[in-house]
Design a protein around this motif. Structure first.
Motif, short mmCIF file in Angstrom:
data_model
loop_
_atom_site.label_atom_id
_atom_site.label_comp_id
_atom_site.label_asym_id
_atom_site.label_seq_id
_atom_site.Cartn_x
_atom_site.Cartn_y
_atom_site.Cartn_z
N LEU A 23 9.95 58.28 -33.72
CA LEU A 23 10.67 57.85 -34.92
C LEU A 23 10.77 56.34 -35.02
CD1 LEU A 23 13.61 60.43 -35.21
CD2 LEU A 23 11.49 60.34 -36.55
N HIS A 24 10.35 55.62 -33.99
CA HIS A 24 10.44 54.16 -33.95
C HIS A 24 9.05 53.55 -33.79
CE1 HIS A 24 14.41 55.67 -32.65
NE2 HIS A 24 14.89 54.60 -33.26
N THR A 25 8.75 52.56 -34.62
CA THR A 25 7.41 51.96 -34.60
C THR A 25 7.27 50.87 -33.53
OG1 THR A 25 8.06 50.33 -36.28
CG2 THR A 25 7.09 52.40 -37.05
N ALA A 26 8.39 50.28 -33.10
CA ALA A 26 8.33 49.11 -32.22
C ALA A 26 7.54 49.31 -30.94
CB ALA A 26 9.75 48.63 -31.91
N GLY A 78 3.61 60.25 -40.19
CA GLY A 78 3.78 59.24 -41.23
C GLY A 78 4.85 58.21 -40.90
N MET A 79 5.78 58.52 -40.01
CA MET A 79 6.83 57.59 -39.64
C MET A 79 6.27 56.35 -38.94
SD MET A 79 9.64 58.99 -40.69
CE MET A 79 10.84 58.00 -39.82
N SER A 136 3.01 50.55 -38.73
CA SER A 136 2.56 49.64 -37.67
C SER A 136 1.37 50.17 -36.87
CB SER A 136 3.71 49.36 -36.69
OG SER A 136 4.11 50.54 -36.03
N THR A 137 0.93 51.39 -37.17
CA THR A 137 -0.17 51.95 -36.38
C THR A 137 -1.36 52.41 -37.24
OG1 THR A 137 0.77 54.19 -36.43
CG2 THR A 137 1.42 52.76 -34.60
#
Length: 303
Positions: A155-158, A245-246, A250-251
């Motif tokens: 759920l986190h892109t970082a 999709g979340m 960033s990916t």
């Protein structure tokens, strides 16, 4: 024309030897280029292969105006720059380290172990990543056992920019190290022996002999890598991220977007437009970089 047939007859064995390679590129590289036409159409299955409505540059206009292309280009370029720089530096460092190891058995064993990840399928890499970072994975299980709160990686892109770069470097480290190691082995021992006589220690020999003589190999590998800087590692990204999709912000790279457009959304015109942009951008980039290198050091250029 007569001279051409004479040349073919005189060297027919040599031409027959390269015929399979030529046939491969004609069938799989040049014939499919007809599909570039779809980038300028609104493809319709009812109209057949070439029955879609011709809409000119509207697919490209949508990609540019919506900001999709900018985000895809940014992600693709930044990931590939990280892949190229970190991979080549670590591969070079590992090759120099291995070349200076005294134990022959240990050196051979280390090379073999480092080379193994190269043969691991990206499907297995994706499964390995999922078992590490899922809610029931190894890392969250460890956090729970320590009394800490779970962290939902999906759920986190970082964290993913570091995860993706790490696994790309890990998988290709052994292969790149062998290439640099082969280049180091071609360096004459006379240089190192002369430096030892002059009192140079291992660090000075590496700095003043090994590194300068590896510059042509380093530049060549960088140039070859830059040619595909807009061609992302589709297998790596798709197997690790999938259709989450979340994490797209960033990916998502051009390759994964083209795949979704063609195979998932069936928007063939948009996918072909993105693919054509990718090819043209990469072509211009390799020509530009090669031109700059040719001006700086002509011997290191590809052409």
């Amino acid at each position: 024309m007569k001279g051409l047939f004479q040349e073919l007859a005189r060297n027919r064995i040599l031409f027959l030897m390269i015929a399979p390679a030529l046939l491969f590129f004609i069938v799989f590289a040049y014939v499919p280029m007809v599909g570039v036409y779809y980038a300028f159409t609104r493809f319709s299955f009812d109209g057949g292969l070439f029955g879609g409505e011709f809409i000119g540059f509207k697919n490209f206009e949508f990609l540019f105006n919506s900001g999709v292309l900018w985000n895809l280009t940014k992600n693709t370029v930044l990931y590939n720059i990280a892949f190229i720089i970190i991979s080549n530096v670590l591969q070079l460092a590992c090759a120099i380290f291995l070349s200076e190891l005294p134990g022959k058995w240990f050196k051979k064993s280390t090379q073999s172990i480092m080379f193994l990840p190269f043969f691991v399928s990206f499907v297995l890499v994706g499964a390995f990543v999922f078992n590490l970072f899922s809610n029931a994975g190894v890392i969250n299980t460890m956090l729970t056992s320590l009394g800490l709160q779970n962290y939902d990686f999906y759920l986190h892109t970082a964290p993913w920019k570091y995860i993706i770069v790490f696994f790309h470097v890990w998988k290709g480290l052994g292969y790149g190290t062998v290439i640099y190691l082969a280049a180091i082995m071609s360096i004459s021992d006379e240089y190192h022996e002369a430096a030892k006589i002059d009192g140079a220690n291992i660090f000075k020999r590496v700095r003043h002999i090994t590194l300068p003589l590896l510059v042509p190999t380093f530049v060549l590998l960088i140039l070859l890598s830059l040619g595909g800087i807009l061609k992302g590692q589709f297998d790596l990204f798709y197997q690790i991220i999938g259709n989450n999709g979340m994490l797209y912000n960033s990916t998502d790279i051009i390759d994964t977007y083209v795949y979704r457009s063609l195979a998932v959304n069936f928007d063939i015109g948009m996918g072909t437009a993105a693919g054509l942009y990718q090819s043209l951008f990469g072509f211009v980039l390799i020509i530009l970089v090669n031109y700059i290198i040719r001006k700086v050091q002509k011997d290191y250029a590809l052409f």
